[in-house]
Design a protein around this motif. Structure first.
Motif, short mmCIF file in Angstrom:
data_model
loop_
_atom_site.label_atom_id
_atom_site.label_comp_id
_atom_site.label_asym_id
_atom_site.label_seq_id
_atom_site.Cartn_x
_atom_site.Cartn_y
_atom_site.Cartn_z
N THR A 1 30.46 -13.45 -2.55
CA THR A 1 29.42 -12.67 -3.23
C THR A 1 29.05 -13.29 -4.57
O THR A 1 27.88 -13.30 -4.96
CB THR A 1 29.89 -11.22 -3.45
OG1 THR A 1 30.45 -10.75 -2.22
CG2 THR A 1 28.73 -10.32 -3.81
N LEU B 1 19.68 -10.57 2.40
CA LEU B 1 20.46 -11.49 1.56
C LEU B 1 19.89 -12.90 1.50
O LEU B 1 20.00 -13.58 0.48
CB LEU B 1 21.90 -11.58 2.07
CG LEU B 1 22.70 -10.27 2.11
CD1 LEU B 1 24.14 -10.56 2.50
CD2 LEU B 1 22.65 -9.56 0.77
N GLU C 1 15.55 -16.54 -8.57
CA GLU C 1 14.68 -15.79 -9.49
C GLU C 1 14.13 -16.70 -10.59
O GLU C 1 12.95 -16.64 -10.93
CB GLU C 1 15.46 -14.63 -10.13
CG GLU C 1 15.58 -13.42 -9.22
CD GLU C 1 16.55 -12.37 -9.75
OE1 GLU C 1 16.83 -12.35 -10.97
OE2 GLU C 1 17.04 -11.55 -8.93
N LEU D 1 25.35 -14.33 -5.54
CA LEU D 1 24.70 -13.79 -6.73
C LEU D 1 24.09 -14.92 -7.56
O LEU D 1 22.94 -14.83 -8.01
CB LEU D 1 25.76 -13.02 -7.55
CG LEU D 1 25.29 -12.16 -8.70
CD1 LEU D 1 24.36 -11.06 -8.22
CD2 LEU D 1 26.51 -11.53 -9.40
N LEU E 1 28.53 -6.29 2.06
CA LEU E 1 27.17 -6.31 1.53
C LEU E 1 26.15 -6.47 2.66
O LEU E 1 25.09 -5.82 2.69
CB LEU E 1 27.06 -7.49 0.54
CG LEU E 1 25.78 -7.64 -0.25
CD1 LEU E 1 25.48 -6.39 -1.05
CD2 LEU E 1 25.89 -8.84 -1.19
N MET F 1 34.31 -7.42 -6.81
CA MET F 1 32.95 -7.49 -6.30
C MET F 1 32.99 -7.20 -4.79
O MET F 1 33.96 -7.54 -4.12
CB MET F 1 32.39 -8.89 -6.57
CG MET F 1 30.91 -8.90 -6.79
SD MET F 1 30.32 -10.55 -7.24
CE MET F 1 30.14 -10.38 -8.99
N MET F 2 31.96 -6.56 -4.30
CA MET F 2 31.90 -6.24 -2.87
C MET F 2 31.94 -7.53 -2.04
O MET F 2 31.33 -8.52 -2.42
CB MET F 2 30.59 -5.48 -2.60
CG MET F 2 30.47 -4.92 -1.20
SD MET F 2 28.88 -4.06 -1.02
CE MET F 2 29.24 -2.50 -1.83
N LEU G 1 20.27 -8.65 -4.69
CA LEU G 1 21.29 -8.10 -3.79
C LEU G 1 21.32 -6.58 -3.75
O LEU G 1 21.62 -6.00 -2.72
CB LEU G 1 22.68 -8.60 -4.21
CG LEU G 1 22.90 -10.11 -4.22
CD1 LEU G 1 24.36 -10.42 -4.53
CD2 LEU G 1 22.50 -10.73 -2.89
N ILE H 1 28.09 -2.79 -5.87
CA ILE H 1 28.19 -4.18 -5.41
C ILE H 1 28.94 -5.06 -6.40
O ILE H 1 29.85 -5.80 -6.05
CB ILE H 1 26.78 -4.77 -5.16
CG1 ILE H 1 26.10 -4.03 -4.00
CG2 ILE H 1 26.87 -6.27 -4.84
CD1 ILE H 1 24.63 -4.38 -3.82
N GLU H 2 28.52 -4.95 -7.64
CA GLU H 2 29.03 -5.92 -8.62
C GLU H 2 30.36 -5.45 -9.24
O GLU H 2 31.03 -6.22 -9.93
CB GLU H 2 27.94 -6.11 -9.70
CG GLU H 2 28.14 -7.32 -10.59
CD GLU H 2 28.67 -6.90 -11.98
OE1 GLU H 2 29.18 -7.79 -12.67
OE2 GLU H 2 28.58 -5.71 -12.35
N PRO I 1 24.72 -8.96 -14.37
CA PRO I 1 24.56 -10.41 -14.24
C PRO I 1 23.20 -10.75 -13.64
O PRO I 1 22.61 -9.92 -12.94
CB PRO I 1 25.67 -10.79 -13.27
CG PRO I 1 25.85 -9.58 -12.41
CD PRO I 1 25.53 -8.39 -13.28
N PRO I 2 22.68 -11.94 -13.90
CA PRO I 2 21.43 -12.34 -13.26
C PRO I 2 21.63 -12.42 -11.74
O PRO I 2 22.72 -12.71 -11.28
CB PRO I 2 21.15 -13.74 -13.82
CG PRO I 2 22.21 -14.05 -14.81
CD PRO I 2 23.28 -13.02 -14.72
N GLY I 3 20.56 -12.14 -11.02
CA GLY I 3 20.61 -12.24 -9.56
C GLY I 3 20.86 -10.92 -8.86
O GLY I 3 20.68 -10.81 -7.65
N MET I 4 21.27 -9.89 -9.62
CA MET I 4 21.58 -8.61 -8.98
C MET I 4 20.37 -8.00 -8.28
O MET I 4 20.50 -7.29 -7.30
CB MET I 4 22.14 -7.62 -10.00
CG MET I 4 23.65 -7.66 -10.16
SD MET I 4 24.55 -7.61 -8.59
CE MET I 4 24.14 -5.94 -8.04
N HIS J 1 20.93 -16.16 -5.93
CA HIS J 1 19.77 -15.30 -6.17
C HIS J 1 19.28 -15.44 -7.61
O HIS J 1 18.08 -15.38 -7.87
CB HIS J 1 20.09 -13.85 -5.81
CG HIS J 1 19.92 -13.56 -4.36
ND1 HIS J 1 18.71 -13.18 -3.81
CD2 HIS J 1 20.78 -13.66 -3.31
CE1 HIS J 1 18.85 -13.03 -2.50
NE2 HIS J 1 20.10 -13.30 -2.17
N ALA J 2 20.22 -15.61 -8.53
CA ALA J 2 19.82 -15.81 -9.93
C ALA J 2 19.02 -17.11 -10.04
O ALA J 2 17.98 -17.16 -10.71
CB ALA J 2 21.05 -15.85 -10.82
#
Lengths: 567, 567
Positions: free
Chosen positions: A409, A267, A420, A413, B412, B406-407, B267, B375-376, B261-264, A416-417
């Motif tokens: 979460t 993560l 990226e 998320l 996670l 969401m988890m 994760l 997860i999402e 969504p972006p960022g998946m 992480h977006a």
């Protein structure tokens, strides 16, 4: 007992002391109170001249050659380094686990095997290697500065440790870290503070601070650290040694103690293991031998690829210089040594182009990287602290207020977006304005010189390359000179409007700062290449080093190791 | 309007239809109602014999050679494939975006450039390449079966698309997927259902189902799919073509539409892009050209490493056979063709060892991989669905009950911890009981033959290799034979006590199953190698294929492509 950690710490320190033979004790009078301790191994009388020669006149590469030629036995090499590590420990408190008995037994076995087989056991036959405390070695603790983890000896080796042993290395010490490896100054309540052997007033850095100090003392010829924010490169700078943080998935990291919960590597930012040594070739040795052992067969995170497939620094190269991270302006001597490096490169025929942290997006890396350190809320290590009623170390006590809720979460998320997106944006840093591809980037390791104890500022210049996963190394250039101390920020460099830059200026211009404390510091540059090209990084660092030597600048390099070698 | 998706779908289908020239319409009488449509391109009269030859008698490799030798112009090759894709669309509804006009213009430009430069534009000069709808092509939609995403043309190409264009490829179509790519049967409300061209009663698979059908029809010579659970390998099997899922960080995946969504990607499990084609060498061509274009300079997730550094399948090799995933026993013909492959390998001198899914830990992979898909909570794509009042597709409507929370981060974290542990445990699958290293593993693609529409069972045999990030490919072996249909589960194979195995048996033994529906199915094996060794995978697949050819088993191979090639 009301504070169990106290008793644990006492027992742990007693254990450590008991594992150093009484005859290896040195007189406290041999240890300077206030200045450099680098001479102690030579002056204390404990080491024979042969032991001094083994520990000081060799690189790991040349020592291995001498072992293979049977100029030295593995046992005498192990003995020499055990003794010198014992001296280093008594000077600067850099060790955690003392494994001398096992080291001697193993060295003896290696000598016997060599005789029996008629050839060395492996590519690191007889080479003593020191390990940051976070690596697990069967039968020994991985305390990482947390009393709660003491006296819980590892049942297995970390995978990297197995690889080193199979190659013939000798393990003999593990080295100190900050509390839970959460700081950049290697103090914890279990083992105390590691001192900078060149000057106890400035920091030895962290989190691989014990490694840095031990190597500077020549108590180790090759050490292994870990780095998730700068923890190899920062102590390398503080102690004037070389240190390389590879890309995450290059060197096995599996099976370490982190003080955090399992799964965090999936993560958060991913930590790397990497070498620290007194010269570049020894870092290369480590990277090459580990890569060529097929580590991807033993750690699922390691990518396939032998050393030779890890890039090549070309004969005709283009190097970018990043003079600032856009958030903190470097201290004048840090800027100066970077400019000296640029000039030396240009003189030696390497083209150098400027990189603007603002334009390139680099400026955004620090803030984003910092957010990744807050995911878990510190719940795991703070619970470990509570379990023995341990207090926060001085530096952490000014920054950590307690456990925070784990990040949601949704936030994770978006983090992480953002990562990226920034990773993609940062690809442009590798092109100059004419679209030509850069081979390497040089920049400071930190915006300041090695500061006083517990005053390390930010890690913007190091953590960015963890988030981006670029291989990066610390290259010691030269000692700070008395004239460097009188340098001021130029008038064109107005302070940036943020607390980082202000705090950084304080370290140079602030009231109460006597810059003389910085006199023993080594000025370094950081060299960086694109992801997973560790061989190219070593090539780049070699070119920079050669350029400086040719340019005469290397003349006043006073890397601790080189000083020590001038017997 | 109460259900906006209906109007969007109508407009989108009208747009698609309008982009197929009227003169390329075929009589509906040319299309069989009930049986294989593979002959339609030859029988409908639209293609000239030269166009039939271009589209049927070549591999991508030989077509490129013909283009470079100027045997064909780029324009006539593009025209031939546009026409054949138009036919395929009319037969089995496999296209989403029709880009014929742009394709012709580009092909003309390529011909002109070739003439002007005296050499081809790149390594894929003039080669038509089809793309799964999730890839972005400037000016075209990436709907991925969601009405909410229609009429939002991409402003940029996906990075991989740029790489293919720079190499000289011609884009001409994008291909159909399931709704939000969330199923294994390519049906959605925007474009409808893609039919399996060999037999409209069985599934064309998904999520790269449009690619699979189009390639089987020879409406594409090289297609690009994506795979995060089996979405390349499953439609490859259903349509009797070759498909390779590389390790995640090998081929650029950046800049795709996912419906999520972006960022998946940071994760969850990480999707790969990979080739689908009528033969192995064309898959290799794609992997080699993309790898050698330096994709790591353009997608930060791609690891450094050219094609030649991606492993080698050795002359003397050891192959493991995994006959079951431990959760579902393969249908008898699936088990039989795997055994035929084992025998052929043995006959050709390759040693084969058994792998036990229970002992190796493989059995646990499926359940863990499935958790990563939750997860999402489906919030993103289900919101997109709601926004146009779109309904769930038939298969999804029996499985998806609505958005879930969401988890939690704690969950996670434990999921990633479990994954790290299982990844490490699974390293042992690469050693036989004598400690020798396996070079490849062969196993089924699925526990069943290609099932009827909307009856694909589980993805345990494919998703495991996404979670483990092992490169894996579908290799078509032979058509199912009438005698295979009478095979039963052996008495020693008692049903496993789980719903997966029971459901799987239903597909073979269940009431209401007339096995004749399976007669047009291709039996395949999956070939798998260790992480990031795509070149070794191609080598392994080639060895398996050669062994079967030598063993005479290849005699009754009836890959759609080969059938089509026998003009």
């Amino acid at each position: 007992m009301s504070e169990p950690w106290r008793e644990i710490s006492r027992r742990k320190q007693d254990e450590r002391k008991s594992r150093i033979p009484p005859e290896w004790r040195i007189q406290s009078a041999s240890i300077p109170n206030n200045g450099s301790m680098l001479d102690v191994p030579r002056t204390c009388g404990l080491l024979t001249s042969r032991e001094l020669s083994i520990t000081e006149s060799h690189s790991a590469v040349s020592l291995l050659a001498a072992l293979v030629e049977r100029k030295y036995t593995s046992l005498e090499v192990a003995t020499a380094f055990c003794k010198r590590a014992a001296i280093a420990q008594q000077c600067c408190n850099c060790l955690t686990e003392v494994m001398f008995e096992d080291a001697m037994a193993r060295a003896k076995w290696l000598d016997e095997e060599f005789a029996r087989r008629g050839k060395p056991v492996g590519l690191l036959h007889g080479l003593p290697i020191s390990l940051k405390d976070s690596f697990k070695a069967k039968g020994y603790d991985s305390t990482v500065g947390l009393a709660a983890l003491a006296f819980k000896p590892a049942k297995e080796n970390s995978t990297l440790v197995d690889i080193l042993l199979e190659a013939g290395a000798v393990l003999y010490v593990k080295t100190n870290t900050p509390q839970a490896m959460m700081a950049l100054d290697s103090h914890n309540n279990v083992f105390g503070r590691t001192l900078n052997p060149r000057n106890p007033h400035v920091t030895a850095g962290g989190s691989s601070g014990g490694e840095g100090a031990l190597i500077a003392m020549r108590g180790s010829i090759l050490g292994v650290g870990t780095d998730v924010g700068g923890s190899i490169r920062i102590p390398a700078m503080c102690n004037g040694v070389y240190g390389i943080k590879p890309s995450f998935s290059r060197i096995p990291f599996i099976g370490q103690e982190s003080g955090g919960p399992p799964g965090m590597g999936g993560l958060g930012l991913k930590a790397s293991a990497g070498p620290m040594a007194t010269n570049l070739r020894d870092c290369e040795l480590f990277l090459r031998v580990v890569s060529d052992s097929g580590p991807w067969e033993r750690d699922p995170s390691v990518v396939f690829g032998e050393w030779r497939s890890q890039g090549t620094f070309p004969a005709k190269s283009l190097v970018g210089v990043l003079r600032s991270d856009g958030n903190t302006r470097p201290h004048p001597p840090v800027a100066k040594v970077l400019e000296e490096t640029v000039q030396a490169l240009k003189t030696s025929g390497v083209e150098v182009v400027e990189i603007d942290a603002m334009k390139s997006g680099f400026q955004k890396c620090n803030a984003l990287a910092n957010k990744f350190f807050t995911i878990e809320g510190g719940n795991n290590w703070l619970s470990l602290l509570e379990s023995t009623k341990e207090r926060l170390s001085p530096w952490l006590s000014t920054r950590v207020v307690g456990k925070r809720p784990m990040m949601r979460t949704e936030t994770l998320l978006s983090l992480h977006a953002a990562k990226e997106q920034l990773e993609a944006e940062m690809l442009s840093i590798w092109r100059d304005e004419n679209g030509r591809r850069l081979d390497a980037i040089i920049c400071p390791v930190a915006p300041h010189v090695t500061p006083e104890v517990d005053r390390w500022g930010g890690m913007g210049y190091t953590s960015a390359f963890v988030m981006l996963d670029y291989p990066a190394g610390t290259l010691p250039i030269r000692d700070i000179s008395p004239s460097d101390l009188s340098l001021g920020f130029s008038h064109s460099e107005t302070p940036l409007n943020n607390k980082f830059d202000q705090g950084n200026r304080e370290l140079w211009d602030g009231k109460g700062i006597d810059r003389k404390v910085y006199l023993e510091s080594t000025l370094c540059v950081q060299v960086v290449v694109a992801r997973l090209q560790e061989r190219k990084l070593v090539g780049a660092m070699g070119v920079v080093e050669q350029a400086l030597k040719k340019g005469g600048k290397k003349g006043d390099v006073a890397v601790a190791s080189e000083k020590a070698a001038k017997l």
